[in-house]
Write an enzyme that holds these catalytic residues in place. Structure first.
Site, PDB file in Angstrom:
ATOM      1  N   HIS A 131       0.830  -1.207   0.000  1.00 16.11           N
ATOM      2  CA  HIS A 131       0.000   0.000   0.000  1.00 16.11           C
ATOM      3  C   HIS A 131       0.862   1.253   0.000  1.00 16.11           C
ATOM      4  CE1 HIS A 131      -3.422  -2.556   0.446  1.00 16.11           C
ATOM      5  NE2 HIS A 131      -3.077  -2.948   1.671  1.00 16.11           N
ATOM      6  N   ASP A 163      -5.094  -8.172  -3.284  1.00 15.58           N
ATOM      7  CA  ASP A 163      -5.366  -7.948  -1.869  1.00 15.58           C
ATOM      8  C   ASP A 163      -6.658  -8.603  -1.408  1.00 15.58           C
ATOM      9  OD1 ASP A 163      -5.306  -7.019   0.722  1.00 15.58           O
ATOM     10  OD2 ASP A 163      -5.338  -4.900   0.228  1.00 15.58           O
TER      11      ASP A 163
END
Length: 449
Positions: free
Chosen positions: A271, A322
């Site tokens: 991220h 993810d």
């Protein structure tokens, strides 16, 4: 992932060879590796397997939580934040057993193969039974994932994750007891029991700076560095994490990781969304990678990370799906560019070739497989073919390069996926897992019944 030693030939109608699309490319494959690349072959050699369309290196999904696939279509109802989403995620995690996790992951990894993904980085923190009691095999959940990947025909890097606390100075809550080994030393002891095999690498992960106390970060980093294993970490996904870290340690999460030896070329931050200029410089100078997960980051309203600045500073970029709001690495690549266009109101931050490398070669490198992600002699024989005659891709034969794949195609256009020289997806159908949609439906339903 063993493959027969006999040589087979694949003839690619069009192939992306890192700098351009070439027509009529013959790949010779022996023992799971590409042993020859011949361009300019106008007709298929006798006995060759013919792949019509545009063949790309196999895609690498560098960040996966397989069980989050069971949340698709449920957590999108109503409003909320990352933190309210997390409560729903915990409820699903509480229901998983080694058997149900195996069935779900097998179907999820088969879905990935159908999307052209040949390797997955599984960020694995669901270790123990509810309440935190270890299974008879303390790695039963991790072994279920490794076996699921084998049955789905994809490579896996199991990023076994240290998860010790619920926050700075806080013990795990009831949900998180399943995740915790008690401390990083116990995590390392359990993790050391995992064994690599042909299709599986063992790596490590720090769940986040809030989940591993600062004085235990070096234990996790040292374990990975000693084994030259990949090390991943969720980093600054939420501003609340940054605020809490500043309050507890007087420094940002990135600085905290740097001070405890976590950053470096073997490490990937996942991220990397809410960073200071100093954070970006620290990540870049250390060669720490960045895994962007745009479909999840926008689904959870996390924000848009400074991917352009990170890459310019020296942080290699890769991509992951993810939480699996969708499983489509072409969409992840496209989204990284389009998100940046929205943020800056300018176009063309990456070429299509650079985005494709993030989705393939650089992702494989982040998973500890630097010999994958290219169509060249000596590389792993992992590749995928997208159709050029669908409603999304129909048009002139690609001349510019990877643009058709990155900016037009989706996972629905994948026709073939080959892993270690073996056809895992042929003509849009999985060769090892019959009826993947039904397998997904059954596995997900079992967790909601």
């Amino acid at each position: 992932m063993t493959s027969p030693q006999r040589t087979r030939t694949y003839w690619l109608e069009h192939a992306w060879l890192d700098t351009a699309v070439e027509p009529g490319v013959a790949l010779e494959v022996t023992g799971g590796r590409i042993t020859a690349v011949r361009t300019g072959t106008g007709t298929p050699p006798p006995g060759a397997e013919i792949l019509r369309g545009l063949t790309l290196p196999g895609l690498a999904n560098a960040h996966s939580h397989a069980f989050h696939r069971a949340l698709r279509g449920t957590v999108q109802v109503g409003s909320g934040t990352f933190w309210t989403w997390r409560e729903v995620m915990y409820a699903v995690a509480d229901r998983l057993t080694p058997d149900t996790y195996h069935r779900l992951a097998r179907a999820v990894y088969a879905e990935m193969a159908l999307a052209g993904i040949t390797a997955v980085g599984e960020f694995h923190y669901l270790h123990h039974a509810p309440g935190g009691t270890p299974y008879a095999d303390p790695n039963a959940m991790g072994e279920a994932l490794i076996e699921a990947a084998a049955e789905a025909g994809v490579r896996i890097t199991l990023l076994d994750t240290a998860y010790v606390s619920s926050g700075f100075g806080k013990a795990p809550d009831a949900h998180q007891l399943r995740f915790s080994d008690g401390d990083a030393d116990a995590w390392a002891e359990r993790c050391s029991l995992l064994k690599e095999r042909d299709h599986a690498r063992i790596g490590a992960a720090v769940h986040s700076v809030r989940a591993v106390p600062a004085d235990q970060l070096a234990t996790v980093a040292g374990w990975a560095q000693e084994r030259r294993a990949p090390l991943h970490v969720h980093l600054s996904e939420q501003t609340a994490e940054n605020d809490a870290c500043l309050a507890a340690h007087g420094r940002t999460p990135t600085r905290l990781l740097a001070d405890h030896g976590v950053l470096g070329p073997g490490t990937t931050g996942v991220h990397n969304t809410h960073l200071t200029d100093e954070d970006i410089a620290l990540l870049g100078r250390s060669g720490t990678g960045t895994c962007m997960c745009p479909t999840t980051e926008r689904d959870l309203a996390d924000g848009i990370g400074p991917a352009v600045a990170l890459q310019a500073a020296g942080s290699p970029l890769c991509l992951g799906s993810d939480s699996h709001a969708v499983i489509d690495l072409l969409e992840e690549a496209r989204a990284m560019e389009l998100n940046e266009r929205l943020r800056t109101r300018t176009r063309g931050h990456w070429t299509a070739a650079a985005l494709l490398r993030a989705a393939s070669a650089d992702g494989h490198a982040a998973l500890g497989n630097p010999d994958a992600g290219t169509l060249e002699t000596g590389a792993a024989a992992d590749f995928t073919t997208i159709a050029l005659d669908s409603v999304r891709t129909a048009g002139p034969v690609p001349r510019l390069g990877a643009e058709t794949a990155v900016f037009a195609a989706t996972a629905a256009d994948v026709r073939h996926t080959v892993v270690a020289g073996r056809h895992v997806v042929r003509d849009g159908a999985h060769t090892l897992v019959p009826d993947v949609p039904q397998a997904l439906a059954r596995a997900v339903a079992a967790l909601h019944s």
